[in-house]
Design an enzyme around this catalytic site. Structure first.
Site, PDB file in Angstrom:
ATOM      1  N   ARG A  24       0.800  -1.218   0.000  1.00  0.00           N
ATOM      2  CA  ARG A  24       0.000   0.000   0.000  1.00  0.00           C
ATOM      3  C   ARG A  24       0.837   1.274   0.000  1.00  0.00           C
ATOM      4  NH1 ARG A  24      -0.261  -2.372   5.183  1.00  0.00           N
ATOM      5  NH2 ARG A  24       0.099  -0.934   6.919  1.00  0.00           N
ATOM      6  N   ARG A  83       1.748  -4.194   3.478  1.00  0.00           N
ATOM      7  CA  ARG A  83       2.767  -3.396   4.154  1.00  0.00           C
ATOM      8  C   ARG A  83       3.147  -2.239   3.242  1.00  0.00           C
ATOM      9  NH1 ARG A  83       8.964  -5.286   5.873  1.00  0.00           N
ATOM     10  NH2 ARG A  83       9.849  -3.187   5.770  1.00  0.00           N
ATOM     11  N   HIS A  84       3.593  -1.126   3.844  1.00  0.00           N
ATOM     12  CA  HIS A  84       4.185  -0.045   3.066  1.00  0.00           C
ATOM     13  C   HIS A  84       5.576  -0.506   2.627  1.00  0.00           C
ATOM     14  CE1 HIS A  84       1.100   2.905   3.899  1.00  0.00           C
ATOM     15  NE2 HIS A  84       1.220   2.735   5.202  1.00  0.00           N
ATOM     16  N   VAL A  85       5.716  -0.915   1.383  1.00  0.00           N
ATOM     17  CA  VAL A  85       7.009  -1.378   0.887  1.00  0.00           C
ATOM     18  C   VAL A  85       7.019  -1.251  -0.630  1.00  0.00           C
ATOM     19  CG1 VAL A  85       6.274  -3.799   0.692  1.00  0.00           C
ATOM     20  CG2 VAL A  85       8.699  -3.260   0.989  1.00  0.00           C
TER      21      VAL A  85
END
Length: 425
Positions: A125, A183-185
């Site tokens: 995300r 996950r923010h990735v």
């Protein structure tokens, strides 16, 4: 001489006739006992036939039930085989037990269980693009549909070293399927490390709106913080907290300049160092990954259509997501996450932002066009009025300093707050 000659044959005849007389005598005795023996044989035969017929009747009923039960088990086993993409584990265990020495020789190594739908989904995300709303929906859907929602305790690290990539990919790939990892990735190439490439999904929004939402959220939070008199980012200095957005942009503060503004594209370009440099290479690489690895990249401005398409593409994960999203209770929770005290920059400052974010806008409009194309294929109409693409002024050289990563960590407490509210419902 002649008499003696006759006597010898006579004796021979008598000798030879004795056995015949005995046999004749024996045949008379047999005739006397024959009726009794025949009667006994008939009695024994009748008894034997009666016993056999009773045994056959008794065994046939039992065998019939056994055969029907076996047929039912076979049908159920075939059904499980088709639904699960392989034989039941019980049959595999029995086969190994009965023929362990030749099983691998005959069949080779065991193939992984294949589900009849995408069983590995990654939602990497993008920050301030509705991710808190979608994560809350995913928590509800995971309990409703029984898939494995895999999250991470790390919220402020989007760029990983090679060893960190390998560790994360190994942990995600070994999760129980079907799973959805979020996950923010930045984009991870699983196949590069010998793992099966998952299906990617994501959502982006207008780059300037995303920047403004993050700028004011870092300073003043959302309606929840406003109601509870919470101070967002306690360590921020007062002069920085109340820095005018126009001054930040026009005076070229680091927060309002590149490379900090080059934010969306790296989530799709990947972990290569050039993905963090605003330019054509990262832009083209991001488009390529969207076409090859992302099942759907939606637009936040059309979130309901995004959720509808996700439900059609991935029904095992997103079935009934739109009805949950439209639920008044969920709407009430979603309204509390709206950023407060946002102001619109001046036209001059907006023009500067458009110029600095030209690659971000080129990518945004490319994704938007692809999204509308998918909607047309599904017979969906766009109710959002098209926004004209910004006209850029004279392009300035784009800086390529190392971007700072602090805004992703802002979502951590908010996700825990949303989760706590959901658990109390």
């Amino acid at each position: 001489m002649p008499s003696s000659c006759r006597s010898v044959p006579g004796r021979d005849i008598m000798k030879s006739s004795k056995p015949s007389s005995k046999s004749i005598g024996g045949s008379s005795n047999h005739k006397e006992h024959a009726p009794h023996q025949q009667q006994r044989h008939q009695q024994h035969g009748a008894a034997r036939k009666g016993w056999l017929s009773a045994a056959c009747l008794r065994f046939s009923l039992r065998d019939y039930g056994f055969c029907m039960g076996t047929l039912l088990l076979f049908c159920l086993g075939s059904l499980f085989f088709q639904l699960n993409g392989g034989p039941p584990q019980l049959l595999l265990d029995m086969r190994r037990y009965l023929g362990n020495s030749t099983f691998l020789d005959d069949h080779g190594p065991f193939s992984p269980k294949v589900l009849p739908f995408p069983s590995q989904v990654v939602y990497n995300r993008v920050g301030k693009c509705g991710s808190r709303t979608v994560v809350l929906l995913l928590r509800i859907l995971s309990e409703k549909h029984g898939f494995n929602l895999v999250t991470s305790e790390i919220h402020n690290k989007t760029r990983l070293t090679k060893s960190e990539q390998m560790e994360l990919i190994r942990n995600v790939s070994t999760a129980e399927q079907p799973y959805l990892f979020t996950r923010h990735v930045h984009f991870l190439n699983f196949s590069r490390f010998g793992a099966e490439q998952p299906v990617y999904i994501n959502i982006i929004r207008d780059p300037v709106n995303r920047f403004l939402s993050n700028y004011f959220f870092r300073r003043f939070g959302d309606w929840r913080a406003e109601q509870n008199h919470m101070i967002r980012t306690p360590g921020m200095k007062e002069e920085e907290r109340y820095l005018d957005i126009n001054e930040c942009i026009l005076e070229n503060y680091a927060e309002c300049s590149n490379p900090r503004l080059f934010y969306i594209i790296p989530y799709f370009c990947g972990q290569h160092p050039k993905c963090r440099e605003p330019g054509e290479w990262a832009f083209e690489r991001a488009k390529q990954n969207v076409n090859e690895n992302f099942l759907l990249v939606g637009i936040l401005e059309e979130l309901e259509d995004v959720l509808l398409l996700l439900e059609r593409y991935l029904p095992h994960y997103f079935k009934d997501v739109l009805s949950i999203y439209k639920n008044p209770e969920h709407r009430k929770l979603g309204n509390l996450t709206v950023t407060v005290k946002k102001t619109i920059p001046s036209p001059e400052a907006l023009q500067v932002l458009y110029q600095r974010m030209k690659y971000e806008y080129a990518f945004y409009h490319y994704v938007k066009d692809q999204f509308h194309l998918i909607k047309r294929k599904f017979g969906m109409k766009s109710h959002i009025k098209p926004v004209p693409k910004p006209e850029f002024l004279v392009p300035n050289p784009l800086e390529t300093e190392e971007p700072m990563e602090d805004e992703e960590s802002l979502d951590h407490n908010d996700e825990k707050w949303l989760e706590d509210i959901y658990m109390r419902r």
